[in-house]
Design an enzyme around this catalytic site. Structure first.
Site, PDB file in Angstrom:
ATOM      1  N   ASN A   9      -7.434  -7.756  19.902  1.00 25.14           N
ATOM      2  CA  ASN A   9      -6.844  -6.719  19.053  1.00 25.14           C
ATOM      3  C   ASN A   9      -6.730  -5.440  19.895  1.00 25.14           C
ATOM      4  O   ASN A   9      -7.718  -4.741  20.099  1.00 25.14           O
ATOM      5  CB  ASN A   9      -7.738  -6.482  17.823  1.00 25.14           C
ATOM      6  CG  ASN A   9      -7.204  -5.378  16.934  1.00 25.14           C
ATOM      7  OD1 ASN A   9      -6.071  -4.914  17.110  1.00 25.14           O
ATOM      8  ND2 ASN A   9      -8.012  -4.950  15.979  1.00 25.14           N
ATOM      9  N   TRP A  10      -5.519  -5.193  20.373  1.00 23.79           N
ATOM     10  CA  TRP A  10      -5.313  -4.039  21.265  1.00 23.79           C
ATOM     11  C   TRP A  10      -5.322  -2.714  20.508  1.00 23.79           C
ATOM     12  O   TRP A  10      -5.393  -1.649  21.119  1.00 23.79           O
ATOM     13  CB  TRP A  10      -3.975  -4.163  22.001  1.00 23.79           C
ATOM     14  CG  TRP A  10      -3.926  -5.247  23.029  1.00 23.79           C
ATOM     15  CD1 TRP A  10      -4.860  -6.222  23.268  1.00 23.79           C
ATOM     16  CD2 TRP A  10      -2.876  -5.462  23.984  1.00 23.79           C
ATOM     17  NE1 TRP A  10      -4.452  -7.023  24.305  1.00 23.79           N
ATOM     18  CE2 TRP A  10      -3.227  -6.583  24.763  1.00 23.79           C
ATOM     19  CE3 TRP A  10      -1.663  -4.818  24.242  1.00 23.79           C
ATOM     20  CZ2 TRP A  10      -2.417  -7.064  25.788  1.00 23.79           C
ATOM     21  CZ3 TRP A  10      -0.853  -5.309  25.261  1.00 23.79           C
ATOM     22  CH2 TRP A  10      -1.234  -6.415  26.029  1.00 23.79           C
ATOM     23  N   LYS A  11      -5.193  -2.760  19.199  1.00 27.58           N
ATOM     24  CA  LYS A  11      -5.106  -1.536  18.378  1.00 27.58           C
ATOM     25  C   LYS A  11      -4.003  -0.616  18.930  1.00 27.58           C
ATOM     26  O   LYS A  11      -3.012  -1.107  19.450  1.00 27.58           O
ATOM     27  CB  LYS A  11      -6.466  -0.835  18.317  1.00 27.58           C
ATOM     28  CG  LYS A  11      -7.597  -1.796  17.951  1.00 27.58           C
ATOM     29  CD  LYS A  11      -8.876  -1.102  17.623  1.00 27.58           C
ATOM     30  CE  LYS A  11      -9.966  -2.128  17.419  1.00 27.58           C
ATOM     31  NZ  LYS A  11     -11.209  -1.565  16.953  1.00 27.58           N
ATOM     32  N   HIS A  99      -8.184  -5.663   8.479  1.00 23.42           N
ATOM     33  CA  HIS A  99      -9.097  -5.041   9.446  1.00 23.42           C
ATOM     34  C   HIS A  99      -9.743  -3.825   8.790  1.00 23.42           C
ATOM     35  O   HIS A  99      -9.104  -3.095   8.029  1.00 23.42           O
ATOM     36  CB  HIS A  99      -8.325  -4.631  10.707  1.00 23.42           C
ATOM     37  CG  HIS A  99      -9.241  -4.266  11.829  1.00 23.42           C
ATOM     38  ND1 HIS A  99      -9.886  -3.053  11.893  1.00 23.42           N
ATOM     39  CD2 HIS A  99      -9.653  -4.973  12.910  1.00 23.42           C
ATOM     40  CE1 HIS A  99     -10.651  -3.033  12.979  1.00 23.42           C
ATOM     41  NE2 HIS A  99     -10.526  -4.179  13.621  1.00 23.42           N
ATOM     42  N   GLU A 101     -10.421  -0.982   9.827  1.00 23.66           N
ATOM     43  CA  GLU A 101      -9.740   0.307  10.078  1.00 23.66           C
ATOM     44  C   GLU A 101      -8.560   0.488   9.123  1.00 23.66           C
ATOM     45  O   GLU A 101      -8.256   1.600   8.698  1.00 23.66           O
ATOM     46  CB  GLU A 101      -9.295   0.374  11.551  1.00 23.66           C
ATOM     47  CG  GLU A 101     -10.500   0.540  12.472  1.00 23.66           C
ATOM     48  CD  GLU A 101     -10.301   0.019  13.883  1.00 23.66           C
ATOM     49  OE1 GLU A 101      -9.150  -0.256  14.290  1.00 23.66           O
ATOM     50  OE2 GLU A 101     -11.315  -0.118  14.597  1.00 23.66           O
ATOM     51  N   GLU A 171     -16.357  -9.291  10.796  1.00 25.40           N
ATOM     52  CA  GLU A 171     -16.525  -8.111  11.638  1.00 25.40           C
ATOM     53  C   GLU A 171     -17.404  -7.079  10.930  1.00 25.40           C
ATOM     54  O   GLU A 171     -16.910  -6.302  10.099  1.00 25.40           O
ATOM     55  CB  GLU A 171     -15.161  -7.471  11.924  1.00 25.40           C
ATOM     56  CG  GLU A 171     -14.198  -8.386  12.651  1.00 25.40           C
ATOM     57  CD  GLU A 171     -13.195  -7.564  13.459  1.00 25.40           C
ATOM     58  OE1 GLU A 171     -13.149  -7.736  14.663  1.00 25.40           O
ATOM     59  OE2 GLU A 171     -12.489  -6.742  12.867  1.00 25.40           O
ATOM     60  N   GLY A 177     -16.503  -1.256  17.797  1.00 26.07           N
ATOM     61  CA  GLY A 177     -16.275  -0.129  18.700  1.00 26.07           C
ATOM     62  C   GLY A 177     -17.507   0.730  18.930  1.00 26.07           C
ATOM     63  O   GLY A 177     -17.405   1.817  19.480  1.00 26.07           O
ATOM     64  N   SER A 217     -17.922  -5.371  19.001  1.00 27.87           N
ATOM     65  CA  SER A 217     -18.551  -5.167  20.310  1.00 27.87           C
ATOM     66  C   SER A 217     -18.886  -6.473  21.024  1.00 27.87           C
ATOM     67  O   SER A 217     -19.890  -6.554  21.737  1.00 27.87           O
ATOM     68  CB  SER A 217     -19.785  -4.267  20.182  1.00 27.87           C
ATOM     69  OG  SER A 217     -19.390  -2.983  19.718  1.00 27.87           O
ATOM     70  N   GLY A 238     -11.885  -6.279  20.413  1.00 28.81           N
ATOM     71  CA  GLY A 238     -11.178  -5.000  20.517  1.00 28.81           C
ATOM     72  C   GLY A 238     -11.256  -4.458  21.933  1.00 28.81           C
ATOM     73  O   GLY A 238     -10.532  -4.883  22.837  1.00 28.81           O
ATOM     74  N   GLY A 239     -12.168  -3.512  22.159  1.00 31.86           N
ATOM     75  CA  GLY A 239     -12.262  -2.803  23.438  1.00 31.86           C
ATOM     76  C   GLY A 239     -12.230  -3.695  24.667  1.00 31.86           C
ATOM     77  O   GLY A 239     -11.492  -3.422  25.621  1.00 31.86           O
TER      78      GLY A 239
HETATM   79  C1  PEP Z   1     -12.064  -4.965  16.304  1.00 30.78           C
HETATM   80  O1  PEP Z   1     -11.706  -3.838  16.046  1.00 30.78           O
HETATM   81  O2  PEP Z   1     -11.522  -5.943  15.770  1.00 30.78           O
HETATM   82  C2  PEP Z   1     -13.156  -5.119  17.259  1.00 30.78           C
HETATM   83  C3  PEP Z   1     -13.851  -6.215  17.233  1.00 30.78           C
HETATM   84  O3  PEP Z   1     -13.395  -4.053  18.105  1.00 30.78           O
HETATM   85  P1  PEP Z   1     -14.511  -3.966  19.244  1.00 30.78           P
HETATM   86  O4  PEP Z   1     -14.524  -5.290  19.984  1.00 30.78           O
HETATM   87  O5  PEP Z   1     -14.052  -2.852  20.131  1.00 30.78           O
HETATM   88  O6  PEP Z   1     -15.799  -3.684  18.576  1.00 30.78           O
END
Ligand code: PEP
Length: 257
Positions: A9-11, A99, A101, A171, A177, A217, A238-239
């Protein structure tokens, strides 16, 4: 045998040249050779790059392109929005729905999320449906009930033929994040619970075949221990998905089937 999936997930990250460079690095890494029917990789890029991402990955059968969202209506006067049918017409195959967010910053309710899931499925997009609890719910030890309600209000409203097409992502919001990953025991507990709920609702076969991804994370260091848990079928990343080498390590960490 259920599928093992790692989804990026590049956001709202990467400008155009950076996005193309990342896709090229993924294509040129060990990732394509690691993929198969039961070992899939999905890249959820920003909308802007979807068409090019589909084009660049078209020779890689098990590398899929996802949108990070879609609108809940089929079409119409919704300035700035993107429909499921528009995404499907680009060759996009998956869409992230629910998600945290989007729930938090864009007030997406369970009702809207169910509509999004339905419209995605009608357009042959596979929803990656996210659920997960905030910190205060975890601290009060009410996380299982919270997640159950999220699922009952949304994807458990689907008919079983529709539900069996979707991917679930657990999640925990406090882990997204933040660098604070759920322990393998915490993650496995929830994944097992979700699978039991699916089994109660739709039967054992569907429960056994539903991929449940962990997100929050997840990184190159902790992916293999998370993915080794019996009910964790991969990750939503994500990150760490923005760094080609780390994403490659995460994909190569998938251990089953
Ligand atoms: C996400 O936003 O779906 C996610 C898992 O982010 P991160 O890996 O950065 O915690």
């Amino acid at each position: 045998m259920r599928k093992n999936i790692v989804a990026a997930n590049w956001k709202m990250n990467k400008n155009h040249p950076e996005a193309i460079e990342l896709i090229q690095s993924i294509i040129n890494s060990k990732i394509p050779a690691h993929t198969s029917t039961n070992q899939q990789v999905i890249l959820a890029t920003p909308y802007l790059y979807l068409r090019e991402a589909v084009f660049l990955t078209q020779d890689f059968q098990h590398l899929y392109i996802a949108a990070q969202n879609c609108h809940h209506e089929a079409k119409g006067a919704y300035t700035g929005e993107i429909s499921a049918s528009q995404l499907a017409s680009l060759g996009v195959t998956h869409v992230i729905i629910g998600h945290s967010e989007r729930r938090m910053y864009f007030n997406e309710t369970d009702e809207i999320l169910l509509q999004k899931t339905q419209i995605a499925l009608q357009n042959h997009l596979i929803p990656i449906f996210c659920c997960g609890e905030p910190l205060n719910i975890r601290e009060a030890n009410n996380h299982l009930e919270y997640i159950q309600a999220q699922l009952e209000n949304t994807v458990f409203q689907l008919a079983s033929e529709a539900f069996q097409k979707i991917i679930i992502a657990y999640e925990p919001i406090w882990a997204i994040g933040t660098g604070k990953t759920a322990t393998v025991e915490q993650a496995q507990e929830v994944h097992e619970y979700i699978r039991t709920l699916i089994s109660n609702q739709f039967g054992t076969d569907i429960a056994e075949n539903t991929p449940i991804l962990y997100g929050g994370s997840c990184n190159a260091q902790n992916a293999s221990s998370l993915f080794a848990q019996k009910d964790i079928d991969g990750g939503l990343i994500g990150g760490a998905s923005l760094i080609a080498k780390d994403f490659e390590t995460i994909v190569l960490s998938t251990t089953h089937p």
